[in-house]
Design a protein around this motif. Structure first.
Motif, PDB file in Angstrom:
ATOM      1  N   ASN B  60      27.381 -63.639  -6.813  1.00  0.00           N
ATOM      2  CA  ASN B  60      27.239 -62.438  -7.641  1.00  0.00           C
ATOM      3  C   ASN B  60      28.060 -62.540  -8.916  1.00  0.00           C
ATOM      4  O   ASN B  60      27.627 -62.097  -9.977  1.00  0.00           O
ATOM      5  CB  ASN B  60      27.673 -61.204  -6.853  1.00  0.00           C
ATOM      6  CG  ASN B  60      26.579 -60.729  -5.933  1.00  0.00           C
ATOM      7  OD1 ASN B  60      25.482 -60.450  -6.386  1.00  0.00           O
ATOM      8  ND2 ASN B  60      26.857 -60.682  -4.650  1.00  0.00           N
ATOM      9  N   ASN B  64      26.234 -62.535 -12.528  1.00  0.00           N
ATOM     10  CA  ASN B  64      26.599 -61.455 -13.436  1.00  0.00           C
ATOM     11  C   ASN B  64      27.421 -61.920 -14.635  1.00  0.00           C
ATOM     12  O   ASN B  64      27.625 -61.155 -15.573  1.00  0.00           O
ATOM     13  CB  ASN B  64      27.358 -60.364 -12.676  1.00  0.00           C
ATOM     14  CG  ASN B  64      26.403 -59.499 -11.885  1.00  0.00           C
ATOM     15  OD1 ASN B  64      25.732 -58.647 -12.445  1.00  0.00           O
ATOM     16  ND2 ASN B  64      26.304 -59.759 -10.594  1.00  0.00           N
ATOM     17  N   ARG B  70      22.230 -56.444 -14.483  1.00  0.00           N
ATOM     18  CA  ARG B  70      22.117 -56.170 -13.046  1.00  0.00           C
ATOM     19  C   ARG B  70      20.705 -55.728 -12.691  1.00  0.00           C
ATOM     20  O   ARG B  70      20.181 -56.047 -11.627  1.00  0.00           O
ATOM     21  CB  ARG B  70      23.143 -55.107 -12.640  1.00  0.00           C
ATOM     22  CG  ARG B  70      24.564 -55.632 -12.768  1.00  0.00           C
ATOM     23  CD  ARG B  70      25.591 -54.701 -12.168  1.00  0.00           C
ATOM     24  NE  ARG B  70      26.928 -55.280 -12.330  1.00  0.00           N
ATOM     25  CZ  ARG B  70      27.964 -54.999 -11.561  1.00  0.00           C
ATOM     26  NH1 ARG B  70      27.845 -54.131 -10.593  1.00  0.00           N
ATOM     27  NH2 ARG B  70      29.127 -55.567 -11.774  1.00  0.00           N
ATOM     28  N   TYR B 198      23.242 -51.652  -6.624  1.00  0.00           N
ATOM     29  CA  TYR B 198      23.760 -52.862  -7.270  1.00  0.00           C
ATOM     30  C   TYR B 198      24.467 -52.552  -8.580  1.00  0.00           C
ATOM     31  O   TYR B 198      25.433 -53.226  -8.941  1.00  0.00           O
ATOM     32  CB  TYR B 198      22.611 -53.856  -7.497  1.00  0.00           C
ATOM     33  CG  TYR B 198      23.077 -55.269  -7.739  1.00  0.00           C
ATOM     34  CD1 TYR B 198      23.681 -55.999  -6.726  1.00  0.00           C
ATOM     35  CD2 TYR B 198      22.933 -55.874  -8.981  1.00  0.00           C
ATOM     36  CE1 TYR B 198      24.118 -57.286  -6.937  1.00  0.00           C
ATOM     37  CE2 TYR B 198      23.367 -57.170  -9.204  1.00  0.00           C
ATOM     38  CZ  TYR B 198      23.960 -57.874  -8.178  1.00  0.00           C
ATOM     39  OH  TYR B 198      24.395 -59.150  -8.402  1.00  0.00           O
ATOM     40  N   GLN B 199      24.002 -51.535  -9.299  1.00  0.00           N
ATOM     41  CA  GLN B 199      24.663 -51.154 -10.557  1.00  0.00           C
ATOM     42  C   GLN B 199      26.120 -50.788 -10.313  1.00  0.00           C
ATOM     43  O   GLN B 199      26.964 -50.947 -11.185  1.00  0.00           O
ATOM     44  CB  GLN B 199      23.965 -49.933 -11.193  1.00  0.00           C
ATOM     45  CG  GLN B 199      22.555 -50.177 -11.660  1.00  0.00           C
ATOM     46  CD  GLN B 199      22.468 -50.837 -13.018  1.00  0.00           C
ATOM     47  OE1 GLN B 199      23.452 -51.323 -13.535  1.00  0.00           O
ATOM     48  NE2 GLN B 199      21.278 -50.872 -13.580  1.00  0.00           N
TER      49      GLN B 199
END
Lengths: 291, 203
Positions: B60, B64, B70, B198-199
């Motif tokens: 992740n 990111n 995202r 996820y945000q």
């Protein structure tokens, strides 16, 4: 914001489970190497994550290249090269496959450049990353960070866990990379000696607060370690020091006004250049950190 | 987006070699399996596997830190799952055809519907669960599915007369449409929920 700041944090607050950043302000200048120092757990990684938008601030603004993440995340990250303190690449993959995943993400990926660094760092392309030594993993990460024409390189403890030889080797690489002067580098470390060779600016953080943000030459000019007999100390002279340590043999203290101390104490005290490590040590739990 | 979808293939190159043998294994060693179940297992194989990789905090952080938002990361997961589902079902269909394992187009259609429903529930869970538990969750899910699917469908057929009556009385086309709308609807809602989770995720 002025163009000279590549990174700007304004009034940033973030509350995490074990850690809080409160109203942080920070500017990182374009074209320079900024060393970001502080003890383990001082908030370096959290700040780096805020800068990378891995964490979003509860309050305040983070801008990079004068742009905000809400509207320009892709543009910003396209121009950043990142290196973290531990391996973040799929560890069962080899470097070739990792470059296949990373390369298409960037507009300006330069495969020739990547091959050049792979060769220079003597990295194997077909060996799984998990079989790399820590130093090789770091070099792999750096090779990728430097292969897409990034204007800003963000490195979170890139020398952590490396043996002295690999550390030196990496620092040499960084120094080479910075030669063209176009790039901005933000480099966090708790090993301050890493920075003495390469940093232009030093930012010191402790318990989530920026204690100072200064050019290295200013630190060298203004800060000093002063040693002398405790008889020299009284309410007036103590005010010249950030922190004083007393022992039966006398005192040892950090000042940020070396000129004044020279003038007042003259020959009675010994004044020595303060290393970054000493500055960091004395600033932590300082009596008057912000004076 | 395409790059993120392609990434799933790169990260599991070696596991993919197991894909066809897995289907052949199911055909020969579990002969009573409904073809629906074979199609369903095949369709979730690639995406579930990719999730296990990408659930790691490190992955992740990597994704990111690259120039992806995202939103894009979640979108590529949901769209990629559909792409891989279609490819996998086609491949499984090919293998079943070649091995003479009887199936109908309807089995495929039901498997696709079940895939959407299964993914709709599993994907947001993957974003909530800690990485260490995801492997376990996938394993338990697969076992429950494998053991429970046939008894459950038999139970429904025999006892849920309301449902079966409804099924019998409704035209096949309408049934297909209702099924498709429900499963795709769930999938879309799930996409929204995953994006919301996820945000806000902290790495």
């Amino acid at each position: 914001m002025g163009m000279e700041n590549v990174i700007e944090l304004r009034g940033v607050s973030k509350a995490l489970k074990a850690f809080t950043i409160d109203n942080m302000n920070l500017q990182i200048k374009q074209g320079y190497v900024t060393g970001f120092i502080g003890a383990n757990g001082a908030g370096k990684s959290t700040t780096m994550k805020l800068i990378m938008n891995l964490l979003q601030p509860d309050k305040g603004k983070v801008s990079v290249f004068g742009l905000d993440y809400a509207n320009h995340e892709k543009t910003i990250k396209d121009r950043i090269g990142f290196v973290y303190d531990s391996n973040i690449f799929y560890e069962s993959l080899n470097l070739k496959d990792i470059s296949r995943i990373v390369a298409p993400a960037y507009k300006h990926w330069d495969d020739k450049q990547f091959k050049f660094y792979v060769k220079q760092f003597e990295l194997p392309l077909n060996k799984a990353i998990k079989k790399f030594s820590k130093g090789m993993q770091m070099k792999a990460s750096i090779a990728i960070a430097l292969s897409h024409d990034a204007e800003l390189i963000i490195m979170d403890e890139p020398t952590a866990g490396l043996d002295p030889t690999s550390r030196r080797e990496l620092l040499d690489i960084f120094q080479e990379v910075m030669v063209d002067g176009k790039r901005t580098i933000l480099f966090s470390t708790h090993i301050t000696s890493d920075l003495e060779r390469i940093a232009d600016y030093i930012v010191l953080i402790d318990e989530g607060q920026i204690l100072f943000d200064k050019p290295v030459y200013e630190l060298q000019e203004q800060y000093a370690i002063v040693k002398g007999s405790t008889e020299l100390l009284d309410a007036d002279t103590e005010a010249y020091f950030i922190k004083i340590e007393r022992s039966p043999n006398g005192f040892q203290a950090l000042t940020k006004d070396v000129a004044k101390v020279k003038e007042v104490f003259g020959e009675h005290a010994v004044i020595e250049e303060a290393s970054l490590e000493e500055i960091m040590f004395y600033m932590k739990g300082a009596d008057h950190p912000y004076d | 987006m395409f790059n993120l979808i392609k990434k799933d293939i790169i990260i599991q190159k070696t596991q993919l070699l197991l894909f066809i043998p897995l289907i052949i294994f199911l055909v020969f060693f579990a002969q009573n399996l409904s073809p629906i179940l074979i199609f369903l297992l095949a369709s979730t194989f690639i995406s579930a596997n990719a999730y296990v990789y990408d659930a790691l905090t490190e992955s992740n952080i990597l994704l990111n830190s690259l120039p992806y938002t995202r939103k894009k990361i979640v979108a590529s997961r949901y769209l990629g799952a559909i792409v891989y589902m279609i490819i996998s079902i086609a491949l499984a269909g090919g293998v079943l055809y070649l091995t003479g394992y009887g199936y109908e187009m309807m089995d495929m259609a039901i498997a696709v519907g079940l895939f959407f429903i299964f993914a709709a529930f599993a994907f947001p869970l993957f974003y909530i669960l800690k990485p260490a538990y995801i492997g376990v969750a996938v394993l338990i899910g697969t076992i429950v599915l494998a053991l429970g699917f046939q008894p459950a469908s038999r139970f429904f057929m025999e006892h849920m007369t309301v449902i079966t009556d409804f099924l019998v009385s409704t035209s096949t086309t309408t049934l297909y449409l209702i099924g498709a709308a429900t499963s795709i609807g769930l999938y879309l809602i799930s996409w929204m929920i995953s994006q919301f989770i996820y945000q806000r995720k902290v790495f």
